[in-house]
Design a protein around this motif. Sequence first.
Motif, PDB file in Angstrom:
ATOM      1  N   GLY A  69       0.795  -1.212   0.000  1.00 37.05           N
ATOM      2  CA  GLY A  69       0.000   0.000   0.000  1.00 37.05           C
ATOM      3  C   GLY A  69       0.825   1.257   0.000  1.00 37.05           C
ATOM      4  O   GLY A  69       2.058   1.231   0.145  1.00 37.05           O
ATOM      5  N   VAL A  70       0.139   2.368  -0.186  1.00 41.58           N
ATOM      6  CA  VAL A  70       0.773   3.685  -0.231  1.00 41.58           C
ATOM      7  C   VAL A  70       0.731   4.309   1.157  1.00 41.58           C
ATOM      8  O   VAL A  70      -0.334   4.416   1.772  1.00 41.58           O
ATOM      9  N   ILE A  71       1.885   4.714   1.653  1.00 40.52           N
ATOM     10  CA  ILE A  71       1.978   5.327   2.973  1.00 40.52           C
ATOM     11  C   ILE A  71       1.389   6.732   2.939  1.00 40.52           C
ATOM     12  O   ILE A  71       1.721   7.535   2.064  1.00 40.52           O
ATOM     13  N   ARG A  72       0.521   7.026   3.885  1.00 38.16           N
ATOM     14  CA  ARG A  72      -0.074   8.359   3.979  1.00 38.16           C
ATOM     15  C   ARG A  72       0.480   9.148   5.160  1.00 38.16           C
ATOM     16  O   ARG A  72       0.533  10.374   5.117  1.00 38.16           O
ATOM     17  N   SER A  73       0.869   8.465   6.224  1.00 35.55           N
ATOM     18  CA  SER A  73       1.498   9.166   7.355  1.00 35.55           C
ATOM     19  C   SER A  73       2.322   8.178   8.158  1.00 35.55           C
ATOM     20  O   SER A  73       2.052   6.968   8.155  1.00 35.55           O
ATOM     21  N   VAL A  74       3.342   8.707   8.822  1.00 33.35           N
ATOM     22  CA  VAL A  74       4.212   7.915   9.688  1.00 33.35           C
ATOM     23  C   VAL A  74       4.441   8.715  10.956  1.00 33.35           C
ATOM     24  O   VAL A  74       4.765   9.905  10.894  1.00 33.35           O
ATOM     25  N   ARG A  75       4.279   8.096  12.119  1.00 31.68           N
ATOM     26  CA  ARG A  75       4.561   8.807  13.364  1.00 31.68           C
ATOM     27  C   ARG A  75       4.955   7.824  14.449  1.00 31.68           C
ATOM     28  O   ARG A  75       4.621   6.632  14.405  1.00 31.68           O
ATOM     29  N   LEU A  76       5.713   8.335  15.414  1.00 30.71           N
ATOM     30  CA  LEU A  76       6.053   7.572  16.612  1.00 30.71           C
ATOM     31  C   LEU A  76       4.935   7.757  17.628  1.00 30.71           C
ATOM     32  O   LEU A  76       4.465   8.880  17.840  1.00 30.71           O
ATOM     33  N   VAL A  77       4.511   6.670  18.253  1.00 30.57           N
ATOM     34  CA  VAL A  77       3.392   6.732  19.196  1.00 30.57           C
ATOM     35  C   VAL A  77       3.781   6.101  20.530  1.00 30.57           C
ATOM     36  O   VAL A  77       4.575   5.158  20.578  1.00 30.57           O
ATOM     37  N   ASP A  78       3.234   6.641  21.623  1.00 30.42           N
ATOM     38  CA  ASP A  78       3.511   6.060  22.937  1.00 30.42           C
ATOM     39  C   ASP A  78       2.319   5.294  23.505  1.00 30.42           C
ATOM     40  O   ASP A  78       2.368   4.813  24.631  1.00 30.42           O
ATOM     41  N   ARG A  79       1.249   5.201  22.725  1.00 30.84           N
ATOM     42  CA  ARG A  79       0.101   4.384  23.094  1.00 30.84           C
ATOM     43  C   ARG A  79      -0.429   3.670  21.858  1.00 30.84           C
ATOM     44  O   ARG A  79      -0.420   4.270  20.771  1.00 30.84           O
ATOM     45  N   PRO A  80      -0.884   2.416  22.020  1.00 29.28           N
ATOM     46  CA  PRO A  80      -0.911   1.630  23.250  1.00 29.28           C
ATOM     47  C   PRO A  80       0.502   1.266  23.688  1.00 29.28           C
ATOM     48  O   PRO A  80       1.391   1.131  22.854  1.00 29.28           O
ATOM     49  N   PRO A 138      14.317   5.902  13.616  1.00 25.15           N
ATOM     50  CA  PRO A 138      13.409   7.047  13.718  1.00 25.15           C
ATOM     51  C   PRO A 138      13.455   7.674  15.110  1.00 25.15           C
ATOM     52  O   PRO A 138      13.602   6.976  16.112  1.00 25.15           O
ATOM     53  N   PHE A 139      13.339   8.991  15.161  1.00 21.31           N
ATOM     54  CA  PHE A 139      13.270   9.668  16.451  1.00 21.31           C
ATOM     55  C   PHE A 139      12.439  10.931  16.299  1.00 21.31           C
ATOM     56  O   PHE A 139      12.201  11.423  15.181  1.00 21.31           O
ATOM     57  N   GLN A 140      11.987  11.450  17.413  1.00 19.50           N
ATOM     58  CA  GLN A 140      11.186  12.672  17.404  1.00 19.50           C
ATOM     59  C   GLN A 140      12.093  13.850  17.682  1.00 19.50           C
ATOM     60  O   GLN A 140      12.736  13.919  18.725  1.00 19.50           O
ATOM     61  N   ASN A 141      12.187  14.789  16.739  1.00 21.83           N
ATOM     62  CA  ASN A 141      13.107  15.915  16.920  1.00 21.83           C
ATOM     63  C   ASN A 141      12.525  16.965  17.864  1.00 21.83           C
ATOM     64  O   ASN A 141      11.413  16.817  18.375  1.00 21.83           O
ATOM     65  N   GLU A 142      13.295  18.019  18.095  1.00 23.71           N
ATOM     66  CA  GLU A 142      12.884  19.031  19.071  1.00 23.71           C
ATOM     67  C   GLU A 142      11.574  19.704  18.688  1.00 23.71           C
ATOM     68  O   GLU A 142      10.832  20.174  19.546  1.00 23.71           O
ATOM     69  N   GLY A 143      11.288  19.751  17.409  1.00 29.19           N
ATOM     70  CA  GLY A 143      10.041  20.362  16.958  1.00 29.19           C
ATOM     71  C   GLY A 143       8.852  19.426  17.027  1.00 29.19           C
ATOM     72  O   GLY A 143       7.731  19.811  16.690  1.00 29.19           O
ATOM     73  N   GLY A 144       9.100  18.170  17.461  1.00 32.32           N
ATOM     74  CA  GLY A 144       8.021  17.206  17.581  1.00 32.32           C
ATOM     75  C   GLY A 144       7.760  16.398  16.330  1.00 32.32           C
ATOM     76  O   GLY A 144       6.836  15.588  16.293  1.00 32.32           O
ATOM     77  N   SER A 145       8.563  16.622  15.266  1.00 33.48           N
ATOM     78  CA  SER A 145       8.371  15.903  14.015  1.00 33.48           C
ATOM     79  C   SER A 145       9.210  14.633  13.987  1.00 33.48           C
ATOM     80  O   SER A 145      10.221  14.513  14.687  1.00 33.48           O
ATOM     81  N   LEU A 146       8.802  13.693  13.140  1.00 34.64           N
ATOM     82  CA  LEU A 146       9.544  12.455  12.967  1.00 34.64           C
ATOM     83  C   LEU A 146      10.772  12.699  12.104  1.00 34.64           C
ATOM     84  O   LEU A 146      10.688  13.337  11.052  1.00 34.64           O
TER      85      LEU A 146
END
Length: 285
Positions: A69-80, A138-146
Motif C-alpha cells: 500500500g501507499v503510505i499516507r502518514s508515519v509517526r512515533l506513538v507512545d500508546r498503546p 526514527p526519532f522525534q526531533n525538538e520540533g516534535g516531528s519524525l
Amino acid sequence: MTIQRIFVVSLAAACVDLPPVIEPDGPGYPKAALTRVAVGDGLCTEQSTDPTPKDLCEWFGGFDAVIGGVIRSVRLVDRPHASLATPDPIDDAPCAGSVSRALELQVDVTHVYVGDVPLGRTTVLIGSSQVEQMTPHPFQNEGGSLSWDSAKGETAYHSGTWVGLPVMRVAGRGYAVVSELPFTAGTALDVRDANHCGSYPRPTNLNGLSYLDFVAAASTCAPEPSLVRERRRQVVDGFPQYAYAANCHAVTYVPECVVEEDCSNGTTCVDSECVQETSPPGPPG
C-alpha cells in the motif's frame, strides 16, 4: 516569449526531485526506502528456532496477510503501551516512566497478496523492540516531528511511497509487522537481508524474485497451518511491545534478573534485582 517561457519551465523542472521510475510490472507507485536491522557486535543472545521456509508458499503461511500500500502518514506513538510489569497494553493511563515508542503507519492498501484485508486506509504498527533496531533509526526531533538518523538525510518511509507489508492482525488496532521487515518492489522484490541471528525466516530466493512470480505464487498457494505464524500470534497476544505496542519503562517496577544482560542500560544486577548503577563503583565494604 514562447521560447523564453519554455526555457524557464524546463529550468524549474530540473530543480524538482522527481519520484523514482517504477517498472511497469511492479506496483506502479514510488518505492519507499527500506530500513535494515542493527546487528550490534554479531553475538546472538538466542538463536531462532523457527524453521526456514522451503518455498514462497511456506513463507506466505507465516503471516495472517501480506499486503502492499501507499503510505499516507508515519509517526512515533507512545500508546498503546505495555511494560514488563503490565504486559497488557494500556490506552488511557500515562506511563509512569519513560517510553520507547512504536511506529504507526497509516497505509492505503492497494494490493492484497495473501489474506483477507479490505482495500483502503488501515493502520500498521511496528513494536518498540523492532523500532529500536531499525537503521536508519526514527526519532522525534525538538520540533516534535519524525526524523531519521541517517547520515545522508534519508527518510525510510514517507507519505506517497509504496511499501509491501507482511502482517499479523491485531484486534481493534489494525495490523502489525512482527519479526519481519517491509519490502518494496519494481520488476523484482527488494527485501532487506535476514539478520545473522535468523530472526527473519525466509526462503533463500525471496530478495530479487520476479514481482510477477511473487504475485502468481500468492494466488496459487493454499493456506496451511504454520508453526511460524503460531509463534507470531503468541508474540502479538503475549508480548505486545515486540509486536505493535510502545514499551513503558515503569519507574515503580524493579525487574528480576540473573545476569547483567537481563537489565537495561544504566542498571546492573544485584541480588536478583536490576538496580541503578553507581559510577564509579564504591569501594568494597
